[in-house]
Design an enzyme around this catalytic site. Structure first.
Site, PDB file in Angstrom:
ATOM      1  N   LYS A  86       5.437   3.572 -14.942  1.00  0.00           N
ATOM      2  CA  LYS A  86       5.372   3.800 -13.499  1.00  0.00           C
ATOM      3  C   LYS A  86       5.735   2.506 -12.775  1.00  0.00           C
ATOM      4  O   LYS A  86       5.159   1.441 -13.044  1.00  0.00           O
ATOM      5  CB  LYS A  86       3.969   4.251 -13.098  1.00  0.00           C
TER       6      LYS A  86
HETATM    7  C1  E4P Z   1      -0.053   8.814  -8.942  1.00  0.00           C
HETATM    8  O1  E4P Z   1       0.986   8.244  -9.237  1.00  0.00           O
HETATM    9  C2  E4P Z   1      -1.083   8.116  -8.191  1.00  0.00           C
HETATM   10  O2  E4P Z   1      -1.538   7.105  -9.020  1.00  0.00           O
HETATM   11  C3  E4P Z   1      -2.260   8.942  -7.803  1.00  0.00           C
HETATM   12  O3  E4P Z   1      -1.979  10.309  -7.868  1.00  0.00           O
HETATM   13  C4  E4P Z   1      -2.848   8.544  -6.508  1.00  0.00           C
HETATM   14  O4  E4P Z   1      -3.899   9.428  -6.223  1.00  0.00           O
HETATM   15  P1  E4P Z   1      -5.006   9.105  -5.141  1.00  0.00           P
HETATM   16  O5  E4P Z   1      -4.367   9.115  -3.802  1.00  0.00           O
HETATM   17  O6  E4P Z   1      -6.000  10.219  -5.301  1.00  0.00           O
HETATM   18  O7  E4P Z   1      -5.564   7.762  -5.484  1.00  0.00           O
END
Ligand code: E4P
Length: 225
Positions: A86
């Site tokens: 990521k």
């Molecule tokens: C995904 O890439 C993110 O890390 C994640 O879904 C963020 O989620 P949140 O807004 O609940 O922290």
């Protein structure tokens, strides 16, 4: 639709996989922090409890493209070439996504808040692009619409890249995206369980059991006949 677990908690992951064959586990630094443990040990344990062909997404922390690439290569060395790295869509992140895609390393472009960030990340070579639906809603934007716009852009331009919509608060956001044909989502433990748990279904089951037991004493299931 690919459905992934947005968690690094071993109990949550084990619990969910016990009931449904999820397609992957996504993590981010904040999710890993909740486990308060060496992140490599945690990720290694996650890798060991998920089925073999299940995706694992792990985020880099470096802010400079070359460092991001080194970090990504280090992660891939530890967890294998099938790991999705990521990379946040900053200017340096875009550069890193492009370098990594040329090296054959899978990337998931993350922290996406606009449709054009999704487009640019796909064009740079990302395999997944992750718009933050609920965080967008919290900022007063329409997160579902941003995810749909990215999906449309990727389809219209024939990119080999999928939207993995992320950051959800409820089932409705996921339903809207599913109906639109979004190819992947990742969601937390509670949001995932709420996709299928319904108290009225549980009540129906109890009613069926109560009726069945009235046929003959001590005969609770078909096995008792
Ligand atoms: C995904 O890439 C993110 O890390 C994640 O879904 C963020 O989620 P949140 O807004 O609940 O922290």
């Amino acid at each position: 639709m690919i459905v992934m677990i947005d968690s690094a908690n071993l109990e949550e992951i084990k619990y969910l996989f016990n009931y449904f064959p999820y397609d992957g586990v996504t993590t981010n630094p904040s999710i890993l922090k909740k486990e308060n443990r060496n992140p490599f040990e945690q990720l290694k344990d996650i890798k060991n409890i998920i089925p073999k062909d299940t995706m694992l997404h792990c985020q880099v922390l470096s802010k400079n493209a070359d460092e991001m690439v080194k970090e990504a290569e280090y992660i891939v060395e530890k967890f294998g070439k099938d790991t999705y790295i990521k990379v946040p869509v900053t200017e340096e992140g875009l550069k890193a996504i492009n370098i990594l895609s040329k090296k054959g390393i899978n990337t998931t472009a993350t922290a996406i808040y606009t449709a054009m960030q999704g487009y640019m990340a796909a064009k740079a070579g990302a395999k997944f692009v992750a718009p933050y639906v609920n965080r967008l809603d919290n900022l007063g934007y329409d997160g579902v619409q941003v995810a749909k716009d990215i999906h449309t852009l990727l389809k219209n331009h024939n990119f080999n890249c999928k939207v993995v919509a992320a950051s959800f608060k409820n089932s409705q956001q996921i339903l809207e995206l599913g109906k639109f044909g979004i190819e992947a989502i990742t969601a937390s433990f509670d949001v995932l369980r709420n996709l299928y748990i319904h108290p009225v279904t549980d009540k129906a089951v109890n009613d069926f059991c109560n009726d069945f037991e009235k046929i003959e004493d001590n005969h609770k299931t078909m096995l008792d006949y």
